[in-house]
Design an enzyme around this catalytic site. Structure first.
Site: not given
Ligand SMILES: Cc1cc2nc3c(=O)[nH]c(=O)nc-3n(C[C@H](O)[C@H](O)[C@H](O)COP(=O)(O)OP(=O)(O)OC[C@H]3O[C@@H](n4cnc5c(N)ncnc54)[C@H](O)[C@@H]3O)c2cc1C
Length: 467
Positions: A203, A313, A444
């Site tokens: 890190e 995200d 408790h």
């Molecule tokens: C290893 C790992 C562990 C994690 N653990 C945790 C946890 O314990 N707790 C937690 O809160 N978060 C965790 N996260 C984070 C979490 O997975 C993300 O914050 C979350 O999935 C975001 O959701 P989202 O809907 O924004 O995007 P995503 O889950 O990334 O979904 C986006 C979707 O959009 C689709 N897509 C993209 N572009 C297009 C397009 N043009 N047309 C059609 N479909 C499209 C993709 O295929 C995808 O299915 C983790 C992430 C990772 C990588």
């Protein structure tokens, strides 16, 4: 022919599918586009598979370290291929559950890559090769993110891996260097360390889990080190080259300015994630982005294009599934003429190591800078009966309040921290005071008594520790 819908959602992750469900609940006709997996990163290659691997490896560790089991514990091993198969079953079950909900709510699920067009239109080439165009009153962008690379370190699918590839390794490597001590790096490091891999986490910043409460971060790091994880903070990686049997990583300690060299069979690059914003429209993003590529939104989660919202995200901030889902609800409500919003001051997070690390609100440093006169209540799990019966005495609850008892933040290092933080998150969301937690009766013996005692201690009233 253009197909008319009230709401179009691009991306079927925890942001997008929740937005679609909320819009359907509000009586709207909804189309959801997903190019890869319903459930997104979270369900398929994120939250759920990692928690499955953490749970499985925790069982192994508990058997190996139990003081009271008889029999040859050292001979107990995890059947890794079986673990991977079971992981897929859990994921598939959850994905099917979401698909069932989409169907039940009459949401049209279109499988294919979708592109935003001018005038709230969305074009999609479906998996069977058809091109369809939809027009909606509002569009919600929920494209998510993907693992980021470093300029001198690219994923190669063999030795330099992303979190996704780490989920399906044929066998645990002998040595692993994890770059980045954030939640993903620490969880993956923990999984493989429990399987006997020699894990080093690098890190560049001063502590594991950068940005967390300083005292709690230091304690967390000590616990991880006690479990055999090597955590090298203030260590800047400068090169990574292929060598016989793996990779050689070189860098410099930021603290002492001395060089270091590490050898590893595999490297996990866990330095962050990039938004999937480049191809929102065929010609580029169409909506305004910040300089890191995240879509810019206002407090209503609306982009610079009226009626086009973005969540999860894709818009940055803390990359968490529950943040994406709550933004999905808020964006859907705003798109339907209601007033949805997300309370980011009460957004919890957790790292599912053992003990867990969970946090909500301000760190002690931030609270002091913001409110000046603060009160901090702490309670150690060493003095909690339930923690001792669970052989989980490591850790601490810390709650921070201002001089008027308003809760500013809380940090928990301890067993089930991710569940315990919910009580404090509720209190912060509903603007309860720290005295409300202190004065409510807790069962408790439970771990939650440590939360109550920490709240009591902030007012000098703790019963089971010295004030
Ligand atoms: C290893 C790992 C562990 C994690 N653990 C945790 C946890 O314990 N707790 C937690 O809160 N978060 C965790 N996260 C984070 C979490 O997975 C993300 O914050 C979350 O999935 C975001 O959701 P989202 O809907 O924004 O995007 P995503 O889950 O990334 O979904 C986006 C979707 O959009 C689709 N897509 C993209 N572009 C297009 C397009 N043009 N047309 C059609 N479909 C499209 C993709 O295929 C995808 O299915 C983790 C992430 C990772 C990588």
């Amino acid at each position: 022919m253009t197909i008319q819908k009230d709401i179009a959602v691009i991306g079927g992750g925890p942001g997008g599918y929740v937005a679609a469900l909320r819009a359907a609940q509000l009586g709207k006709s909804v189309v959801l586009f997903e190019k890869e997996w319903v459930g997104g990163t979270c369900m398929n290659v994120g939250c759920i598979p990692t928690k499955h691997l953490l749970h499985q490896t925790k069982i192994l560790r508990e058997i190996r370290t139990a003081k009271t089991l008889d029999g040859p514990a050292a001979q107990v091993t995890l059947n890794w291929p079986k673990v991977i198969v079971e992981k897929k079953k859990v994921v598939d079950r959850l994905v099917r559950g979401v698909e069932f909900l989409l169907t039940g709510n009459k949401i049209e699920l279109v499988r294919g890559e979708a592109f935003l067009r001018e005038g709230r239109m969305v074009a999609v080439r479906t998996s069977d090769g058809d091109e369809k165009v939809y027009e909606a009153e509002a569009v919600i962008l929920a494209h998510g993110s993907r693992p980021a690379e470093l300029p001198f370190l690219m994923f190669d699918g063999t030795n330099i891996l992303s979190s996704t590839e780490m989920l399906d390794l044929a066998a645990p490597p002998k040595t692993l260097v994890v770059i980045g001590a954030g939640a993903i790096g620490l969880e993956m490091g923990t999984i493989y360390s429990r399987l006997g891999t020699d894990v080093t986490v690098l890190e560049i910043l001063a502590s594991a889990l950068p940005g967390c409460d300083k005292e709690m971060g230091q304690r967390f790091e000590l616990v991880l080190k006690k479990q055999g994880l090597k955590v090298l903070t203030q260590s800047r990686l400068e090169s990574c080259e292929k060598a016989e049997g793996g990779l050689v990583l070189k860098g410099t300690s930021v603290k002492t300015n001395t060089p270091f060299e590490l050898k590893a069979e595999k490297v996990l690059l866990a330095t962050g994630r990039r938004p999937n914003s480049e191809k929102i429209a065929k010609s580029g993003p169409l909506v305004a982005l910040d300089k890191r590529g995240f879509v810019q939104v206002n407090e209503r989660l609306e982009t610079n294009i009226p009626g086009v919202y973005a969540i999860g995200d894709l818009i940055g901030g803390k990359l968490l599934a529950h943040k994406a889902s709550h933004e999905g609800i808020a964006a859907a409500e705003n798109a339907c003429g209601l007033r949805g919003h997300v309370d980011y001051r009460a957004l919890p997070m957790a790292v599912f190591t053992d003990p867990e690390f969970a946090s909500v609100g301000l760190t002690e440093e931030e609270a002091r800078a913001e409110a000046g006169d603060i009160r901090v209540g702490t309670f150690s799990f060493q003095a909690n009966g339930r923690a001792l019966t669970m052989e989980s005495p490591d850790g601490l609850v810390k709650i921070i309040a201002d001089k008027n008892d308003k809760i500013l933040g809380a940090h928990i290092l301890g067993a089930c921290g991710s569940d315990l933080i919910a009580e404090i998150t509720l209190a912060m969301t509903k603007k309860l005071k720290i005295t409300d937690i202190a004065e409510s009766i807790h069962i408790h013996p439970t771990l939650s008594e440590a939360v109550m005692e920490a709240a009591l201690k902030a007012g000098g009233r703790a019963i089971h520790c010295m004030n």
